[in-house]
Design a protein around this motif. Structure first.
Motif, PDB file in Angstrom:
ATOM      1  N   VAL A   1       0.841  -1.197   0.000  1.00 27.54           N
ATOM      2  CA  VAL A   1       0.000   0.000   0.000  1.00 27.54           C
ATOM      3  C   VAL A   1       0.878   1.249   0.000  1.00 27.54           C
ATOM      4  O   VAL A   1       2.065   1.200   0.340  1.00 27.54           O
TER       5      VAL A   1
ATOM      6  N   ILE B   1       1.002   5.240   1.421  1.00 24.22           N
ATOM      7  CA  ILE B   1       0.409   6.121   2.423  1.00 24.22           C
ATOM      8  C   ILE B   1       1.058   7.494   2.298  1.00 24.22           C
ATOM      9  O   ILE B   1       2.290   7.613   2.304  1.00 24.22           O
TER      10      ILE B   1
ATOM     11  N   THR C   1      -0.778  11.993   7.318  1.00 30.02           N
ATOM     12  CA  THR C   1      -1.751  10.922   7.519  1.00 30.02           C
ATOM     13  C   THR C   1      -1.670  10.415   8.955  1.00 30.02           C
ATOM     14  O   THR C   1      -0.671  10.627   9.656  1.00 30.02           O
TER      15      THR C   1
ATOM     16  N   THR D   1      -4.865  -2.498   9.978  1.00 32.93           N
ATOM     17  CA  THR D   1      -5.528  -2.158   8.723  1.00 32.93           C
ATOM     18  C   THR D   1      -5.327  -3.295   7.731  1.00 32.93           C
ATOM     19  O   THR D   1      -4.342  -4.040   7.801  1.00 32.93           O
TER      20      THR D   1
ATOM     21  N   ASP E   1      -8.996  -1.444   3.300  1.00 28.61           N
ATOM     22  CA  ASP E   1      -9.083  -0.080   3.835  1.00 28.61           C
ATOM     23  C   ASP E   1      -8.465   0.948   2.893  1.00 28.61           C
ATOM     24  O   ASP E   1      -8.661   2.143   3.063  1.00 28.61           O
ATOM     25  N   TYR E   2      -7.696   0.464   1.952  1.00 31.94           N
ATOM     26  CA  TYR E   2      -6.962   1.381   1.090  1.00 31.94           C
ATOM     27  C   TYR E   2      -7.574   1.336  -0.297  1.00 31.94           C
ATOM     28  O   TYR E   2      -7.476   0.309  -0.991  1.00 31.94           O
TER      29      TYR E   2
ATOM     30  N   VAL F   1      -4.162   2.876  -1.828  1.00 31.50           N
ATOM     31  CA  VAL F   1      -3.565   4.167  -1.466  1.00 31.50           C
ATOM     32  C   VAL F   1      -4.347   4.831  -0.333  1.00 31.50           C
ATOM     33  O   VAL F   1      -5.577   4.820  -0.321  1.00 31.50           O
ATOM     34  N   LEU F   2      -3.624   5.360   0.625  1.00 34.22           N
ATOM     35  CA  LEU F   2      -4.214   6.298   1.572  1.00 34.22           C
ATOM     36  C   LEU F   2      -3.592   7.655   1.233  1.00 34.22           C
ATOM     37  O   LEU F   2      -2.429   7.901   1.529  1.00 34.22           O
TER      38      LEU F   2
END
Lengths: 372, 424
Positions: free
Chosen positions: B389, B391, B395, B401, B405-406, B410-411
């Protein structure tokens, strides 16, 4: 509390060369964070042995400094405690410890006053993790007089400095040879013994009455055949550090992942005295590969395949390879150190070179570091 | 009756909410610092180094980590037969039980604890600053001036003075005036929140103001003493003193330790900082590792690359992973190929393989721009970041997680995932 512990930590060895000038072997630093005796002390405390006597003689001060508080090993209890016995002059005795049996005999009052049924005798110069609980169970189950903890000697080590044994199918020790010129077995005694406390008192008194002083030759070997002496095989890592070669090898062994995992990650842990040093610091030009680094050390240059202990300073453009640098050493700029053991608190001036060729070189440089 | 010249009362109950997810599960004084320590180690070590062997630690917010850290005070030599460290949480009474509602209220609720030591002086400390200070020298100053109250003050740049509580003194260092965040400061001496009280003065003031709502030293007790003509003096402190109350200042203070000769030097033998150390083994640097400009804690295993970072004990950085300009706390594992830049990753986290953290453009935090605004990615205790992922900056993540959730893995910058702990 089935047993009390005795750690034999009196010895000196010429095999350690100059390294034993500063300290007792049991006080030799191991793997950056420990002293040799920490392994015996931790094995005791991790085996729920709460009463431990350390018998020390040669350069006892070095050991006493390390043992200035017993709380780091979870001793210092109302039930039990850590006792350090050095030879003392009494109205009956003004001898030093004349041997391992004599060392125990001179403290026989301690043995007589306790109430634990068994005694675990071990030595302060071995690196191992050993739970004495199952060995005491084995000793009881075999109805042994003495149980000797044995192991296969490391292949690289010099077997002639150990006691070698042969163990039969029942576990009985049939042939015990102390420091043989030609070894008939690669199974060696680790210097750890289990014995009933009353039996030990009886044997020590008899031994002393005959003017004999050594536990191995005058008790173990002399009573071979008369007493039931069993061997118990320790199959995990074991090393005796009392020679320069094995001291170096043992420290270097900690660069191997399985050895580190066994001693550092696996419970129970090995304890040592807290030094409260800050974490290690790597400056801009540090290049460290395959090395162990202790707390408080500051690194400015190249370190490879080495064990750097605590509070060491390594200057600029210096190269340290395949070496051990003990606590508090100061290594200046443009220094080359290879195949060496740098003694603790020594100061290596800038633009110098120390290389051990076919043999490990011990570096002792008592320079003044102020003004460097 | 036992009698101590000076005892210390250490206020350690605050949440430190500006540290965001770092204090979701722990009180601010228990937050890690400098690759080995927790913030409370600094005032506790200062106490024992100053000869104070009786310290009451007032806890309230999330005290578990703090209690476990302090124990019976052994690491600071505060395990004593007479005195030593006592953890003082709020307690129930038959009538009028209450939480600690202010700094002075917390001290008032422990009047009996202080009385039992029959002290001449009481030192009031807070558990959220990084500094080395000799409280004994401050006590000497207090005695010399026959003061009733002495406040430690720090000279700050005049242009920043309007951010602080400022004191104005006469030529004898006696305080004549207080200004709270003044627009036009008359002095540059900022109060450090460290007070020495002569015990009768403290007792009288606390008792007189016992019904004051949220009774606070700065807002109520000190003004009360001032109005009543007590002799209040300013003790000037000129050493290193750092408030680590925000993520930015916390990150900055850690990064300063990496400097070649840091302003705050932990490597001097004098005035040691003590801490509870559960890991004592050395750290290992692997055959292909690269480490430069970094502080590496005990028992760490570094197989990847670490630059410009502070790593606490027990951290594992696997092969191919890169850690840059970051703070990684105890027992966190950075898996293979992960890339971490300008992040704060708290204790016992797991960062999945090839995860990228702290990358991309800066964006305003959707959670709380006042807290998450330094371009940092902040990950709370016991969090898990799945593999692969990405991030962004500013953030906040707390809890386990999963890839779902992404969105698209990507967050983005300014995003947050709070799946455990108190809402930060």
């Amino acid at each position: 509390m089935k047993a009390l512990g005795i750690i034999l930590a009196g010895g000196n060895s010429t095999r350690m060369k100059e390294l034993s000038k500063k300290r007792a072997i049991a006080a030799m630093p191991i793997a950056c964070s420990y002293r040799a005796i920490d392994f015996a002390l931790s094995n005791m405390t991790n085996s729920n042995i709460q009463t431990v006597a350390v018998l020390s003689q040669y350069n006892a001060r070095s050991l006493n400094e390390h043992l200035n508080s017993s709380k780091w090993w979870n001793f210092g209890r109302k039930q039990g405690g850590l006792f350090v016995f050095t030879p003392t002059v009494t109205s009956e005795n003004n001898w030093w410890y004349r041997g391992t049996a004599d060392a125990m005999w001179q403290n026989i009052d301690f043995l007589k006053k306790r109430h634990e049924p068994y005694v675990v005798i071990t030595s302060g110069d071995c690196v191992c993790k050993c739970d004495f609980g199952p060995i005491i169970d084995y000793h009881i189950q075999k109805q042994a007089d003495i149980t000797v903890v044995c192991t296969k000697a490391p292949e690289w080590d010099d077997i002639s400095r150990f006691g070698t044994v042969k163990i039969d199918d029942n576990g009985l020790i049939s042939n015990f040879e102390e420091k043989p010129m030609i070894a008939h077995s690669n199974i060696v005694s680790t210097g750890t013994y289990i014995i009933r406390r009353r039996k030990l008192i009886e044997l020590l008194e008899q031994c002393n009455a005959e003017g004999r002083y050594n536990f191995v030759t005058d008790i173990l070997i002399r009573y071979e055949g008369m007493k039931k002496v069993y061997g118990y095989m320790l199959n995990s890592y074991w090393s005796n550090i009392a020679s320069l070669n094995s001291y170096f090898r043992t420290n270097m062994d900690f660069l191997k992942k399985d050895v580190r995992d066994f001693f550092f990650a696996k419970e129970p842990k090995i304890y040592s005295k807290a030094r409260d040093l800050p974490p290690a610091k790597f400056n801009q030009d540090a290049k460290v590969r395959d090395s162990l680094i202790g707390s408080g050390t500051i690194i400015n240059s190249v370190v490879e395949n080495s064990v750097i202990f605590k509070n060491v300073f390594i200057g600029n453009n210096t190269v340290i390879k395949n070496s051990i640098v003990l606590d508090g050493a100061y290594i200046g700029d443009n220094v080359r150190v290879e195949n060496c053991i740098v003694e603790s608190n020594e100061t290596l001036l800038s633009d110098t070179s120390y290389v051990g060729d076919d043999q490990i070189k011990i570096v002792i440089e008592n320079n003044n570091r102020l003004g460097i | 009756m036992s009698s101590k010249e000076m005892i210390a009362m250490l206020l350690a109950g605050g949440q430190g909410s500006r540290l965001g997810v770092l204090t979701s599960d722990v009180a601010k004084p228990a937050v890690a610092f400098g690759g080995k320590y927790r913030i409370i180690d600094f005032p506790l070590s200062n106490c024992i180094n100053s000869g104070i062997d009786t310290v009451g630690v007032l806890t309230q917010y999330q005290p578990l980590a703090l209690n476990r850290h302090i124990g019976i005070g052994t690491p600071w030599d505060l395990d004593r037969n007479n005195g030593g460290v006592s953890v003082l949480p709020p307690y129930e009474r038959s009538d009028n039980s209450e939480w600690y509602s202010g700094t002075a209220n917390a001290i008032y609720q422990n009047l009996k604890y202080m009385e039992s030591y029959n002290p001449e002086y009481v030192l009031i400390l807070s558990g959220d600053h990084i500094y080395k200070m000799d409280y004994e020298a401050m006590l000497d100053f207090h005695k010399q001036n026959q003061a009733d109250v002495t406040i430690a003050v720090l000279p700050v740049p005049m242009e920043e003075a309007s951010r602080f509580g400022i004191v104005v003194t006469d030529d004898n260092k006696r305080i004549t005036e207080f200004e709270e965040k003044p627009a036009h400061p008359k002095s540059n001496l900022a109060s450090m929140g460290i007070y020495i009280f002569s015990w009768p003065v403290l007792k009288q003031a606390l008792t007189a103001l016992k019904d004051q709502q949220n009774c606070d030293f700065g807002k109520h007790i000190i003004p009360y003493c001032h109005e009543n003509g007590k002799r209040i003096f300013a003790y000037e402190f000129n050493g290193y003193w750092k408030d680590v109350g925000t993520l930015g200042s916390y990150w900055q203070a850690n990064m300063e330790l990496i400097n070649l000769i840091p302003e705050f030097n932990l490597y001097e033998e004098f005035w040691k900082i003590y801490t509870k150390q559960d890991k004592i083994e050395p750290h290992y640097i692997g055959p292909d590792a690269e480490v430069g400009r970094a502080i590496i804690g005990a028992g760490d295993q570094i197989y990847g690359k670490v630059f410009g970072s502070v790593l606490s004990a027990g951290v594992i950085v696997e092969e191919g992973a890169v850690v840059k300009d970051s703070i990684i706390m105890k027992d966190t594992v950075i898996k293979k190929g992960a890339y971490i830049e300008k992040s704060i990753i708290a204790e016992n986290c797991e960062i999945g393989e090839n995860a990228r953290i702290g990358v991309g453009e800066e964006a305003e935090s959707k959670l709380n721009p006042k807290i998450y605004s330094f371009g940092l990615a902040t990950i709370g205790d016991d969090s898990v970041i799945p593999a692969n992922v990405t991030i962004g900056k500013n953030t906040a993540i707390k809890g386990v997680t999963v890839p779902e959730d992404y969105q698209d893995g990507v967050l983005p910058g300014g995003g947050y995932l709070i799946k455990a702990g108190e809402q930060a």
